[in-house]
Scaffold this motif. Structure first.
Motif, PDB file in Angstrom:
ATOM      1  N   ASN A 133       0.856  -1.182   0.000  1.00 20.58           N
ATOM      2  CA  ASN A 133       0.000   0.000   0.000  1.00 20.58           C
ATOM      3  C   ASN A 133       0.898   1.240   0.000  1.00 20.58           C
ATOM      4  OD1 ASN A 133      -2.687  -1.312   0.418  1.00 20.58           O
ATOM      5  ND2 ASN A 133      -1.697  -1.981   2.315  1.00 20.58           N
ATOM      6  N   ARG A 179      -6.596   4.639  -1.391  1.00 17.33           N
ATOM      7  CA  ARG A 179      -5.949   3.382  -1.032  1.00 17.33           C
ATOM      8  C   ARG A 179      -5.114   2.809  -2.190  1.00 17.33           C
ATOM      9  NH1 ARG A 179      -7.249   1.144   3.523  1.00 17.33           N
ATOM     10  NH2 ARG A 179      -6.710  -0.939   2.779  1.00 17.33           N
ATOM     11  N   ASN A 188      -2.342   0.913  -4.259  1.00 25.10           N
ATOM     12  CA  ASN A 188      -1.529  -0.273  -3.969  1.00 25.10           C
ATOM     13  C   ASN A 188      -0.713  -0.610  -5.216  1.00 25.10           C
ATOM     14  OD1 ASN A 188      -1.190  -3.425  -4.134  1.00 25.10           O
ATOM     15  ND2 ASN A 188      -1.476  -2.956  -1.968  1.00 25.10           N
TER      16      ASN A 188
END
Length: 276
Positions: free
Chosen positions: A136, A155, A157
């Motif tokens: 992440n 978020r 990643n």
């Protein structure tokens, strides 16, 4: 002939340290030992520590004797609590007994050391970012956001973008050999190094469930790669007007947060500028 030094008696032995740590705890101040019979004196015994950690006296004795056993992370944390170990002492216990660092329990993902944040954001020449053990992206400098706008999404990643997003296959040239095989090999190492990480397991499963190419590569390859430090790869990004550029990734571990990776990307072969 001079006798060999017994490792159990030298200053570096975990056995010696455990005995010293146990010896400094006054058993009379331990709440869990109140009311037991016989009433404990000042000295904290191995039996006391075993009682406090929920194991047999023989199991704790094996730890203090330095005998190799399958000591769980949970047990070592209970020992650290029972002996009132500091953060550095807990680290020493884990490294000596299991070769692993203690878990980063309860640490906020956004709780970054100030010096690391400053270094990241003062890096204005090349893209740079911080990622955690499951890749992440927890922070990125401005140039990273310009080169790779996906890091500005919620978020972000790295593995999910590189292996599942269609734009990654356009922007990372020679995607299968230079990207997918390397990143899947990194996931294989991470999954085996930290089998208790549920987020990491879920990430691997999501990638394999979502993409047929990744499933095929995963099934036919057995390569393992720990990190991508020093690896060269070719990019074709909108930021560069879709011209091809070759770059090198560099991976550092901040001493204050070794659960994070500090990654920055520099030109390969002395390339000194970026086409715009």
């Amino acid at each position: 002939m001079k006798a060999a030094v017994d490792r159990a008696d030298d200053g570096e032995s975990i056995s010696r340290l455990l005995r010293a740590w146990r010896g400094r705890v006054d058993a009379r101040t331990v709440r869990e030992l109140r009311g037991i019979f016989p009433r404990p004196g000042r000295r904290l015994s191995q039996a006391h520590v075993a009682r406090m950690t929920g194991v047999s006296e023989g199991w704790y004795r094996a730890l203090e004797a330095g005998r190799r056993q399958d000591f769980s992370e949970r047990f070592l944390l209970r020992v650290a609590e029972a002996l009132r170990l500091s953060e550095a002492e807990t680290l020493t216990l884990f490294l000596a007994v299991s070769g692993r660092r203690p878990p980063e329990a309860g640490r906020d993902r956004t709780d970054l050391p100030r010096g690391v944040q400053t270094l990241l954001h003062q890096q204005v020449t090349y893209p740079a970012y911080l990622s955690d053990g499951a890749w992440n992206v927890v922070a990125a400098n401005a140039l990273m956001g310009e080169w790779f706008p996906w890091v500005l999404r919620p978020r972000p990643n790295l593995m999910r973008w590189a292996l599942l997003e269609p734009e990654a296959r356009e922007q990372m040239l020679d995607w299968e050999d230079a990207c997918a095989r390397v990143y899947l090999a990194m996931l294989r190492v991470a999954a085996n190094s930290n089998p208790g990480n549920a987020e990491l397991r879920a990430l691997v499963q999501e990638i394999l469930d979502s993409d047929a190419d990744c499933r095929r590569i995963w099934a036919e390859e057995h390569d393992v790669v720990e990190h991508r430090d020093g690896h060269d790869f070719r990019l074709r990004l909108p930021y560069h007007g879709h011209a091809e550029v070759r770059v090198t990734s560099h991976v550092l571990l901040p001493i204050q947060r070794t659960d994070l990776r500090f990654v920055f990307i520099t030109p390969a072969d002395g390339w000194a500028g970026v086409p715009r």
